[in-house]
Design a protein around this motif. Sequence first.
Motif, short mmCIF file in Angstrom:
data_model
loop_
_atom_site.label_atom_id
_atom_site.label_comp_id
_atom_site.label_asym_id
_atom_site.label_seq_id
_atom_site.Cartn_x
_atom_site.Cartn_y
_atom_site.Cartn_z
N GLY A 1 33.60 -14.96 -56.83
CA GLY A 1 34.31 -13.97 -57.82
C GLY A 1 35.76 -13.53 -57.20
O GLY A 1 36.20 -14.08 -56.18
N VAL A 2 36.31 -12.43 -57.86
CA VAL A 2 37.56 -11.96 -57.31
C VAL A 2 37.45 -10.31 -57.21
O VAL A 2 36.66 -9.81 -58.24
CB VAL A 2 38.75 -12.08 -58.34
CG1 VAL A 2 39.82 -11.51 -57.60
CG2 VAL A 2 38.90 -13.77 -58.39
N CYS A 3 37.65 -9.57 -56.24
CA CYS A 3 37.64 -8.21 -56.07
C CYS A 3 38.66 -7.52 -57.10
O CYS A 3 39.93 -7.44 -56.75
CB CYS A 3 37.98 -7.94 -54.50
SG CYS A 3 37.27 -6.15 -54.24
N SER B 1 38.74 -5.69 -68.32
CA SER B 1 39.82 -5.86 -69.15
C SER B 1 40.03 -7.47 -69.18
O SER B 1 40.39 -7.91 -70.02
CB SER B 1 40.95 -5.14 -68.69
OG SER B 1 41.42 -5.55 -67.41
N LEU B 2 39.73 -8.39 -68.04
CA LEU B 2 39.69 -9.71 -67.94
C LEU B 2 38.73 -10.22 -68.66
O LEU B 2 38.46 -11.49 -68.52
CB LEU B 2 39.88 -9.99 -66.49
CG LEU B 2 41.16 -9.48 -65.66
CD1 LEU B 2 40.96 -9.96 -64.32
CD2 LEU B 2 42.37 -10.22 -66.04
N GLY B 3 37.61 -9.37 -69.16
CA GLY B 3 36.30 -10.04 -69.88
C GLY B 3 35.54 -10.77 -68.67
O GLY B 3 34.57 -11.38 -69.12
N GLY B 4 35.43 -10.07 -67.43
CA GLY B 4 34.48 -10.29 -66.31
C GLY B 4 33.18 -9.60 -66.39
O GLY B 4 32.80 -8.74 -67.16
N THR B 5 32.41 -9.86 -65.61
CA THR B 5 31.21 -8.97 -65.22
C THR B 5 31.08 -8.79 -63.80
O THR B 5 31.40 -9.53 -62.85
CB THR B 5 30.04 -9.96 -65.59
OG1 THR B 5 30.13 -10.50 -67.02
CG2 THR B 5 28.64 -9.41 -65.32
N ALA B 6 30.64 -7.39 -63.80
CA ALA B 6 30.65 -6.78 -62.35
C ALA B 6 29.50 -7.47 -61.50
O ALA B 6 28.24 -7.22 -62.30
CB ALA B 6 30.65 -5.50 -62.26
N SER B 7 29.41 -8.22 -60.74
CA SER B 7 28.47 -8.65 -60.03
C SER B 7 28.49 -8.22 -58.44
O SER B 7 28.77 -9.34 -57.56
CB SER B 7 28.22 -10.13 -60.25
OG SER B 7 27.09 -10.82 -59.51
N SER C 1 32.89 -11.59 -61.83
CA SER C 1 32.45 -13.08 -62.16
C SER C 1 33.20 -13.45 -63.33
O SER C 1 32.91 -12.55 -64.46
CB SER C 1 30.90 -13.09 -62.21
OG SER C 1 30.79 -14.48 -62.64
N LEU C 2 34.05 -14.41 -63.45
CA LEU C 2 34.81 -14.70 -64.55
C LEU C 2 34.33 -16.31 -65.10
O LEU C 2 34.22 -17.05 -64.24
CB LEU C 2 36.22 -14.82 -64.30
CG LEU C 2 36.83 -13.32 -63.83
CD1 LEU C 2 38.02 -13.40 -63.19
CD2 LEU C 2 37.32 -12.51 -65.17
N SER C 3 34.27 -16.17 -66.56
CA SER C 3 33.97 -17.69 -67.02
C SER C 3 34.67 -17.95 -68.21
O SER C 3 34.94 -17.03 -68.88
CB SER C 3 32.35 -17.76 -67.29
OG SER C 3 31.40 -17.66 -66.25
N GLY C 4 34.83 -19.12 -68.55
CA GLY C 4 35.66 -19.77 -69.48
C GLY C 4 34.89 -20.76 -70.09
O GLY C 4 34.10 -21.56 -69.46
#
Length: 281
Positions: free
Chosen positions: A49-51, A59-65, A77-80
């Motif tokens: 993931g990215v910090c 705002s990026l559509g990610g999920t905190a993990s 965590s980012l998925s497309g």
Amino acid sequence: MVAYLLLSLLTALCVKFAKLETRNERLFNVFSIVKFPNDGCNTTENTYGVCYSATECASLGGTASGTCASGFGVCCSLSGYCGGSTSVNNTYFSSSSGTSSPCTFSVCKSGSDICQIRLGFDSFDISQPSTVSLTDTNPNTRSQCQTAQFNVDSDGPTPPTICGKNAGYHMLLDAKDNCNTLTFTWTDTEPQTWNIHIMQILCSEPWKPADGCLQYFTGTSGYINSYNYEGSHHLANQHYTNCIRTEEGYCSITYTEVGTDGFQISSIAPSTTVLTGDLCT
């Protein structure tokens, strides 16, 4: 007496302003903004993931993990999916239920200093190539990806078309200024599944693979497999370069086949007569 009173008043005012200034400093420190770099991190799901701050991640559509930056950030965590795009490092391109062919996904540079894109196939299971069968109506299609294909474009050498089982493999691309496109196409009715980790590599990274490498291997030992090795069928038209990093203190390398039949060149006689020389029309 007047001078004494004036001195006392000035002293009292100085003390008052000094206390007010100290109080304001304490208040400012409480509400100081914490800044941290958007580095890569490991999620609680054992993925990359990215910090980011919790707000940025949402705002990026990610999920905190998980957390990062000493608890001030979240590992985002980012998925497309098909039809989407990303310009964020450590994004995953995944299949989903109801996905239809063709399926495309765009990978755009996160910055002007990005030189390479690394695709890590966490899972990759699409239809196998045309098998080596004597009953094939067209022998020239044997081992080609006929019912499912994965293609990508690159600013460097064109990567080969692949299919079959490729979990655990990877592929390097030269980053394009106008985005790289990943494309899955298929005609088979069987499920096509994948989960691809997308890493963006800075031009200045000291560990950046050499230009022109489709795969890059490190360490003093390991395995080099052709694509779809796990699927037991060699793929046609696989013209690319594998690179191996020179390890510190080493100046040579030895290759050994896996098992007694790990390296073979074979063919199946076509069902039609091969014409040569003057027989060709």
